[in-house]
Design an enzyme around this catalytic site. Structure first.
Site, PDB file in Angstrom:
ATOM      1  N   GLU A  65       5.743  -3.224   0.914  1.00 38.27           N
ATOM      2  CA  GLU A  65       5.832  -2.823  -0.710  1.00 38.27           C
ATOM      3  C   GLU A  65       5.009  -1.577  -0.928  1.00 38.27           C
ATOM      4  O   GLU A  65       3.623  -1.746  -0.819  1.00 38.27           O
ATOM      5  CB  GLU A  65       5.223  -4.133  -1.004  1.00 38.27           C
ATOM      6  CG  GLU A  65       6.049  -5.245  -0.899  1.00 38.27           C
ATOM      7  CD  GLU A  65       6.025  -6.389  -2.041  1.00 38.27           C
ATOM      8  OE1 GLU A  65       7.089  -7.023  -2.067  1.00 38.27           O
ATOM      9  OE2 GLU A  65       5.317  -6.337  -2.866  1.00 38.27           O
TER      10      GLU A  65
ATOM     11  N   GLY B 197       0.821  -1.196  -0.025  1.00 33.31           N
ATOM     12  CA  GLY B 197       0.009   0.035   0.069  1.00 33.31           C
ATOM     13  C   GLY B 197       0.990   1.248  -0.024  1.00 33.31           C
ATOM     14  O   GLY B 197       2.119   0.985  -0.388  1.00 33.31           O
TER      15      GLY B 197
ATOM     16  N   GLY C  82       2.137   2.155   5.531  1.00 34.63           N
ATOM     17  CA  GLY C  82       3.081   1.443   5.721  1.00 34.63           C
ATOM     18  C   GLY C  82       3.862   1.971   6.887  1.00 34.63           C
ATOM     19  O   GLY C  82       4.334   0.992   7.613  1.00 34.63           O
TER      20      GLY C  82
ATOM     21  N   CYS D 205       2.218   0.478  -8.849  1.00 37.01           N
ATOM     22  CA  CYS D 205       3.350   0.842  -8.120  1.00 37.01           C
ATOM     23  C   CYS D 205       4.508   1.314  -8.698  1.00 37.01           C
ATOM     24  O   CYS D 205       5.344   2.173  -8.553  1.00 37.01           O
ATOM     25  CB  CYS D 205       3.521  -0.333  -6.925  1.00 37.01           C
ATOM     26  SG  CYS D 205       3.745  -1.658  -7.595  1.00 37.01           S
TER      27      CYS D 205
END
Ligand code: NAD
Length: 454
Positions: A226, A204, A209, A261
């Protein structure tokens, strides 16, 4: 919790969020079920994964329709995602034995030394919505293969897909209680941080995070993050096919509406090919069909989250107020659905938000640079470190630049790409730890060192 179709703004379903008490109950069930699952032979666990893999293929049309309905990505891209996830599972099935079996290190008349890999136990996977199958599979498949039980929290924007995944595991014959779903948004995530999992695996945003990492630190269990990126791409002056590179890199920036991402988020182009690149890039962007994600041939569907429209508008305004030129797009579309025109900004500087903050949408800034050194300075100027790409005829030149960038992946003549055999990992604000490759198995086990004196 209402599930909204971002392309039509209609409520397509209402689901029940899990209360903290329900989550605690599921956690207790996972604890119990993990013991027997962890004791099974790897080959027995792989039979279940094989069936899960087959079911994904058999049910792909229905699964893709659900995914498109809740996240707004074109149907063809939903099918691609599920097929991509299947390919990853296939790779994992082919390598599980090698990376999860005992390793004999020393074997003499007096001494045997070996390493065994024990499951972490019950792990918690808090996941994102942009590629729920791909980022989910990266975590829960090797975790289950290794003998863990999994609490899987899909993003609230991918809840229906989460429910589908849970059903698939049931149909695949996974013993009851080994995979549990945590439905809900932020509060559900917070409740999971209160439970005593043996590892936290998060995909996310940087912001969430960082919060999770701080919150679970005292538990002294693995926590892997991640996170997002602001991935740079450089086009050098020796590329042979400028138009081809422009089309390929435009796809790297706009595929899945830029909600990847590892999407290309900033482009630097050598001045001697700049004009040709810009023209070809624009031509490519203008060729895309925008519309309902269920329509044939649509490349740009709806954005998943309404709030992101404000973020993108703010980035455009910020860039224009600082001197950028709007080459194409620039605003949300009128009518129903969370649509934003594919947007190309030029004459940008690295001080603009569009070149600094993760856009996660159909928008790109393209900057002219005079040489490799200048490109490198700009590419390195970021808090993130997920991927970086160089397009050049010369592999040495590309590798020289890429080795100097603190990012988890380096791309030569390609971009926006993930491989099951290579570690997927971020650095700096893009996170730490890795999924995929041999590292993606070892993330879910504890090594035990055996010193056996004969
Ligand atoms: P997000 O951080 O908003 O949410 C991710 C998950 O965290 C969701 O399930 C959400 O419900 C949960 N959550 C939110 N607040 C929480 C809290 N306080 N405690 C616990 N859980 C909480 O991210 P998103 O919008 O779902 O995903 C987009 C981001 O993910 C982008 O930044 C993207 O770059 C990144 N991403 C990274 C990778 C990678 O592999 N590096 C892959 C996909 C997405």
């Amino acid at each position: 919790m209402n599930i909204i179709n971002p392309a039509t703004e209609e409520i397509i379903k209402t689901v029940q969020e899990d209360s903290p008490a329900a989550l605690h109950e599921k956690y207790t069930v996972l604890r119990q079920a993990q013991k027997a699952w962890g004791l099974k032979k790897l080959s027995e666990r792989l039979v279940v994964v094989q069936r899960f893999y087959e079911l994904l293929g058999e049910q792909i049309e229905g699964l893709a329709a659900v995914l498109t309905a809740e996240v707004g990505k074109p149907l063809a891209q939903s099918r691609n995602e599920i097929n991509g996830a299947r390919a990853r599972i296939l790779w994992m099935m082919g390598h599980a034995e090698r990376y999860l079996s005992e390793e004999l290190i020393t074997d003499t008349e007096e001494l045997q030394e070996k390493i065994s890999y024990e499951p972490l136990g019950v792990i918690c996977n808090i996941s994102a919505w942009n590629y729920p199958y791909l980022v989910g599979v990266n975590v829960f498949v090797p975790a289950l293969m290794a003998g863990n039980a999994v609490m899987y929290k899909p993003s609230e924007y991918a809840s229906l897909t989460g429910l589908e995944i849970e059903q698939l595991w049931k149909k695949a014959g996974l013993p009851s209680g080994v995979f549990e779903l945590a439905l809900g948004a932020k509060e559900t995530g917070e409740a999971l941080l209160e439970l005593d999992f043996d590892g936290y695996f998060f995909t996310g945003s940087y912001r969430t995070g960082k919060h999770i990492y701080e919150k679970v630190a005292h538990k002294m269990v693995p926590c892997q993050l991640e996170l997002g990126g602001k991935d740079p791409l450089y086009v050098a002056d020796d590329v042979l096919d400028v138009a081809g590179v422009a089309a390929g890199t435009a796809d790297g920036a706009f595929y899945n509406n830029g909600q990847s991402c590892c999407a290309v988020e900033r482009i630097y182009v050598h001045e001697s090919v700049y004009e040709a690149y810009e023209a070809a890039f624009l031509k490519e962007v203008q060729s895309w069909k925008i519309g309902l994600p269920t329509e044939e041939g649509v490349y740009i569907g709806a954005l998943t989250r309404k709030e992101q429209l404000d973020v993108l508008e703010d980035q455009v305004q910020d860039a224009l107020s600082k001197g950028a030129t709007l080459l194409y797009g620039g605003k949300r579309s009128a009518g129903k659905g969370y649509y934003f025109e594919p947007t190309v900004l030029v004459n940008v500087t690295n001080e603009m938000k569009v070149m600094r903050e993760e856009s996660f949408g159909p928008i790109i800034g393209i900057m002219k640079v005079k040489d490799d050194e200048e490109a490198l300075i700009f590419m390195k100027d970021t808090a993130y470190g997920l991927t970086a790409a160089v397009y050049s005829h010369d592999v040495d030149r590309a590798q020289r630049i890429l080795s100097d960038i603190d990012a988890g992946s380096g791309y030569w003549n390609c971009c926006d790409r993930v491989s099951a055999g290579l570690p997927w990992s971020g650095r700096k604000h893009s996170g730490f730890g890795a999924t995929l490759s041999h590292q993606g198995f070892r993330a879910f086990v504890k090594p035990k060192a055996w010193h056996l004196r004969k």
